[in-house]
Design a protein around this motif. Sequence first.
Motif, PDB file in Angstrom:
ATOM      1  N   ALA A 417      11.359  22.050  11.415  1.00 57.41           N
ATOM      2  CA  ALA A 417      10.870  20.811  10.794  1.00 57.41           C
ATOM      3  C   ALA A 417      10.890  19.672  11.816  1.00 57.41           C
ATOM      4  CB  ALA A 417      11.739  20.450   9.592  1.00 57.41           C
ATOM      5  N   ILE A 418      11.966  19.615  12.610  1.00 53.50           N
ATOM      6  CA  ILE A 418      12.069  18.553  13.627  1.00 53.50           C
ATOM      7  C   ILE A 418      10.933  18.706  14.646  1.00 53.50           C
ATOM      8  CG2 ILE A 418      13.506  17.710  15.561  1.00 53.50           C
ATOM      9  CD1 ILE A 418      14.540  16.775  12.857  1.00 53.50           C
ATOM     10  N   GLU A 419      10.648  19.962  15.026  1.00 54.11           N
ATOM     11  CA  GLU A 419       9.560  20.189  15.994  1.00 54.11           C
ATOM     12  C   GLU A 419       8.233  19.711  15.428  1.00 54.11           C
ATOM     13  OE1 GLU A 419       9.845  24.350  16.908  1.00 54.11           O
ATOM     14  OE2 GLU A 419      11.764  24.022  17.953  1.00 54.11           O
ATOM     15  N   VAL A 432      13.060  10.559  14.935  1.00 52.40           N
ATOM     16  CA  VAL A 432      13.177  11.992  14.638  1.00 52.40           C
ATOM     17  C   VAL A 432      14.010  12.622  15.751  1.00 52.40           C
ATOM     18  CG1 VAL A 432      11.906  14.155  14.358  1.00 52.40           C
ATOM     19  CG2 VAL A 432      10.908  12.007  13.540  1.00 52.40           C
ATOM     20  N   ASN A 433      15.225  12.960  15.464  1.00 53.52           N
ATOM     21  CA  ASN A 433      16.104  13.586  16.455  1.00 53.52           C
ATOM     22  C   ASN A 433      16.876  14.702  15.790  1.00 53.52           C
ATOM     23  OD1 ASN A 433      15.637  11.912  18.704  1.00 53.52           O
ATOM     24  ND2 ASN A 433      16.902  10.316  17.750  1.00 53.52           N
ATOM     25  N   TRP A 434      17.024  15.812  16.518  1.00 56.11           N
ATOM     26  CA  TRP A 434      17.842  16.905  15.988  1.00 56.11           C
ATOM     27  C   TRP A 434      19.249  16.354  15.747  1.00 56.11           C
ATOM     28  CZ3 TRP A 434      21.963  19.934  15.490  1.00 56.11           C
ATOM     29  CH2 TRP A 434      21.805  21.182  14.888  1.00 56.11           C
ATOM     30  N   GLY A 435      19.763  16.585  14.570  1.00 55.26           N
ATOM     31  CA  GLY A 435      21.123  16.115  14.268  1.00 55.26           C
ATOM     32  C   GLY A 435      21.105  14.954  13.288  1.00 55.26           C
ATOM     33  N   GLU A 436      19.937  14.323  13.143  1.00 56.93           N
ATOM     34  CA  GLU A 436      19.862  13.212  12.182  1.00 56.93           C
ATOM     35  C   GLU A 436      19.202  13.677  10.892  1.00 56.93           C
ATOM     36  OE1 GLU A 436      19.028   9.355  13.413  1.00 56.93           O
ATOM     37  OE2 GLU A 436      19.475   9.759  15.521  1.00 56.93           O
ATOM     38  N   ASP A 437      19.573  13.003   9.817  1.00 52.76           N
ATOM     39  CA  ASP A 437      19.044  13.404   8.514  1.00 52.76           C
ATOM     40  C   ASP A 437      17.553  13.068   8.435  1.00 52.76           C
ATOM     41  OD1 ASP A 437      19.208  14.588   6.104  1.00 52.76           O
ATOM     42  OD2 ASP A 437      20.557  13.117   5.190  1.00 52.76           O
ATOM     43  N   PRO A 454       4.954  22.482  -1.696  1.00 50.94           N
ATOM     44  CA  PRO A 454       6.424  22.414  -1.662  1.00 50.94           C
ATOM     45  C   PRO A 454       6.982  23.231  -0.496  1.00 50.94           C
ATOM     46  CG  PRO A 454       5.654  22.761  -3.902  1.00 50.94           C
ATOM     47  CD  PRO A 454       4.452  22.916  -3.013  1.00 50.94           C
ATOM     48  N   VAL A 455       7.986  22.689   0.161  1.00 50.98           N
ATOM     49  CA  VAL A 455       8.540  23.369   1.336  1.00 50.98           C
ATOM     50  C   VAL A 455      10.073  23.305   1.311  1.00 50.98           C
ATOM     51  CG1 VAL A 455       8.032  21.266   2.690  1.00 50.98           C
ATOM     52  CG2 VAL A 455       8.650  23.344   3.889  1.00 50.98           C
ATOM     53  N   PHE A 456      10.689  24.464   1.525  1.00 57.29           N
ATOM     54  CA  PHE A 456      12.144  24.501   1.684  1.00 57.29           C
ATOM     55  C   PHE A 456      12.468  24.277   3.153  1.00 57.29           C
ATOM     56  CE2 PHE A 456      11.886  27.334  -2.077  1.00 57.29           C
ATOM     57  CZ  PHE A 456      12.878  26.758  -2.870  1.00 57.29           C
ATOM     58  N   VAL A 457      13.378  23.356   3.423  1.00 53.22           N
ATOM     59  CA  VAL A 457      13.902  23.206   4.776  1.00 53.22           C
ATOM     60  C   VAL A 457      15.344  23.691   4.719  1.00 53.22           C
ATOM     61  CG1 VAL A 457      14.451  21.575   6.618  1.00 53.22           C
ATOM     62  CG2 VAL A 457      12.382  21.255   5.251  1.00 53.22           C
ATOM     63  N   PHE A 458      15.708  24.633   5.605  1.00 49.09           N
ATOM     64  CA  PHE A 458      17.067  25.199   5.517  1.00 49.09           C
ATOM     65  C   PHE A 458      17.779  25.141   6.869  1.00 49.09           C
ATOM     66  CE2 PHE A 458      15.982  29.114   7.669  1.00 49.09           C
ATOM     67  CZ  PHE A 458      14.633  29.284   7.395  1.00 49.09           C
ATOM     68  N   LYS A 465      25.748  17.148   6.453  1.00 47.37           N
ATOM     69  CA  LYS A 465      25.799  17.739   5.111  1.00 47.37           C
ATOM     70  C   LYS A 465      27.227  17.762   4.556  1.00 47.37           C
ATOM     71  CE  LYS A 465      21.482  18.684   4.177  1.00 47.37           C
ATOM     72  NZ  LYS A 465      20.790  18.041   3.068  1.00 47.37           N
ATOM     73  N   ALA A 466      27.335  18.001   3.257  1.00 42.99           N
ATOM     74  CA  ALA A 466      28.625  17.898   2.559  1.00 42.99           C
ATOM     75  C   ALA A 466      29.602  19.005   2.989  1.00 42.99           C
ATOM     76  CB  ALA A 466      28.392  17.962   1.054  1.00 42.99           C
ATOM     77  N   PHE A 467      30.890  18.736   2.739  1.00 45.47           N
ATOM     78  CA  PHE A 467      31.973  19.611   3.225  1.00 45.47           C
ATOM     79  C   PHE A 467      31.907  21.036   2.675  1.00 45.47           C
ATOM     80  CE2 PHE A 467      34.547  20.151  -0.588  1.00 45.47           C
ATOM     81  CZ  PHE A 467      34.083  19.132  -1.405  1.00 45.47           C
ATOM     82  N   TYR A 468      31.317  21.208   1.480  1.00 49.34           N
ATOM     83  CA  TYR A 468      31.394  22.524   0.819  1.00 49.34           C
ATOM     84  C   TYR A 468      30.344  23.514   1.307  1.00 49.34           C
ATOM     85  CZ  TYR A 468      27.748  20.098  -1.813  1.00 49.34           C
ATOM     86  OH  TYR A 468      26.645  19.376  -2.147  1.00 49.34           O
ATOM     87  N   MET A 469      29.449  23.069   2.193  1.00 44.72           N
ATOM     88  CA  MET A 469      28.369  23.976   2.606  1.00 44.72           C
ATOM     89  C   MET A 469      28.870  24.981   3.660  1.00 44.72           C
ATOM     90  SD  MET A 469      25.122  21.482   2.586  1.00 44.72           S
ATOM     91  CE  MET A 469      24.669  20.609   1.094  1.00 44.72           C
TER      92      MET A 469
END
Length: 569
Positions: A417-419, A432-437, A454-458, A465-469
Amino acid sequence: MALCGCVVAYAFSTFRCCKNFQNRIVYSSSFSHCWNKTHLTRLHSLLLFKSATWHWCRVTRHCSLPCTNVSNNGKFKCCTSTEEELKLQQAPAVCKEEVGSDRDKEDLAKVRIKTILEQGERMVDKNVTIRGWVRSIRDQKKFAFLVVNDGSCLSGLQVFVESTLQSYEKVKSLLTGSSVSVSGKLVHSIGRGQQYELQADDVHIYGTCDASYPLQKKRHSFEYLRRIAHLRPRTNTFGAVMRVRSMLAFATHCFFQENGFVYIHSPIITASDCEGAGEMFRVLTEPAKSLNNSGKEGTREFFGVPTFLTVSGQLSAEAYSCALRDVYTFGPAFRAEYSNTTRHLSEFWMVEPEMAFADLQADMTNAESYVKFVIRYVLEKCKEDMDFFDRFIENGLTSRLHNYVEKPFIRISYTEAIEILKKSGKSFQFPVNWGEDLATEHERYLAEEYFDHPVFVFNYPAGIKAFYMRNNDHDSGKTVAAMDLLVPRIGELIGGSEREERLEVLEQKLHELGLEAENYWWYLDLRRFGSVPHAGYGLGFERLVQFVTGMENIRDVIPFPRFPGSAEF
Ligand code: 4AD
Ligand code: MG
């Protein structure tokens, strides 16, 4: 009680029945024999509407029925059938014995306008009574026409009132907004624009309305309507939004129930910050009233610990998923963030499935099936309202939605997605930088312009991201097994992840984020005792309503919106 028990047993025995969407054949994945519409209809009425059998029998006759199942390729299928329903409606009532021969009399004395417009043929030349609010009135001296709307559908029913009617003088001076009950004969209309009209024998006026009524017959801006949020459900747009919203909620329960998920009512008052973002509303008593440690009234916390309104039901859902496998919550969530945008509310509703023994791929597959199911469902069941949105809110909406449900959703990694964003040549407001939301503008570019789908970004960077991931093993935890579903016009509709099920890794993550492990002791217990891989997601229900209706502002898809500085209604 015994009767209820039988009914519940019956419900569960029919639980896995299903009807195939394409060929409309009824089949069961877990039973060798076929089941018919009646079984399924009964099940839905039972589970989702009423438990009393008498009511149940009455409801079943008009209850439309969705159903899903897992096909051979492991994907969920949407299985609804209008043809079947029509046949059912035309056939004698399913539970005629129970409802008895009063059926027609009962129906027609309090019939909804939607039923008249859809099934008017069987009522022509019969006496019916409608109740509702006058939308318009045309006085032609010797007679008058009223249009009455009761909110059951977009259209109103035309009422023909002759000057010979005793209350004619009062009726012809009614203004828009008055509430009435009209009895008379239903006939085919000879006028243009409507199939049926009601020839009034009797008009009862419940409440008049004077010229100060703020909803005179003209177009009003949504900003204006937000200031009269208690009256706006009487407009075409808000009536349609609320019917579609209700149907989306119904379809949500149908989807998860049909697929074996257990509905969990997660608490609204909580001591844990699920997202760890500190955007919580504090729960306090007013005036300060609480129990102290000795159990007497004191000035300390009512619950003994600081408590908040929940930002998500996920942690509770995880506990139940680690016992019941597949569960879901569907309830309100609260966030004290100052986001005055068209996509944020301080109080919103979230659908949160949680699946044990599931990974990120299964999570995305379920999310895709769910979103497609509910879209198909409203396209079929709310046709009039959806055509209205297509015409007046967003041109081409329904064909776009059809297109979304027909093709697979795209899946790309965050790195890809970043690319794409970097190569886009667009000058975004946020870098747009890798590491930023990803910001909304990035999300919308991907879903709306680049893919138009619709697109999933994973696999997002762990740091945002949150602690539980769950930390991804393939890059030693640089990324987490998270996914967001981005959709055109909205941006993020769903956020989800595989959960970190390894105790030491989770403890380490809490530590790194400066979160107190002891506040999460029971959540950590789930990893201590019989931990299993599991995954889930949260769908913002209002954003779903926006996506499906084309409504621009999230404040216009919830009855009484709460946002910074506003909780008047
Ligand atoms: O991405 P979020 O923050 O994820 C969670 O809360 C997870 N605990 C869910 C889970 O895995 N069970 O929120 C989920 C969704 C977002 O994608 C968005 O659609 C919606 O909730 N959402 C909001 N909707 C309206 N107003 C807000 N302030 C919202 N914040 C999130
Ligand atoms: Mg999110």
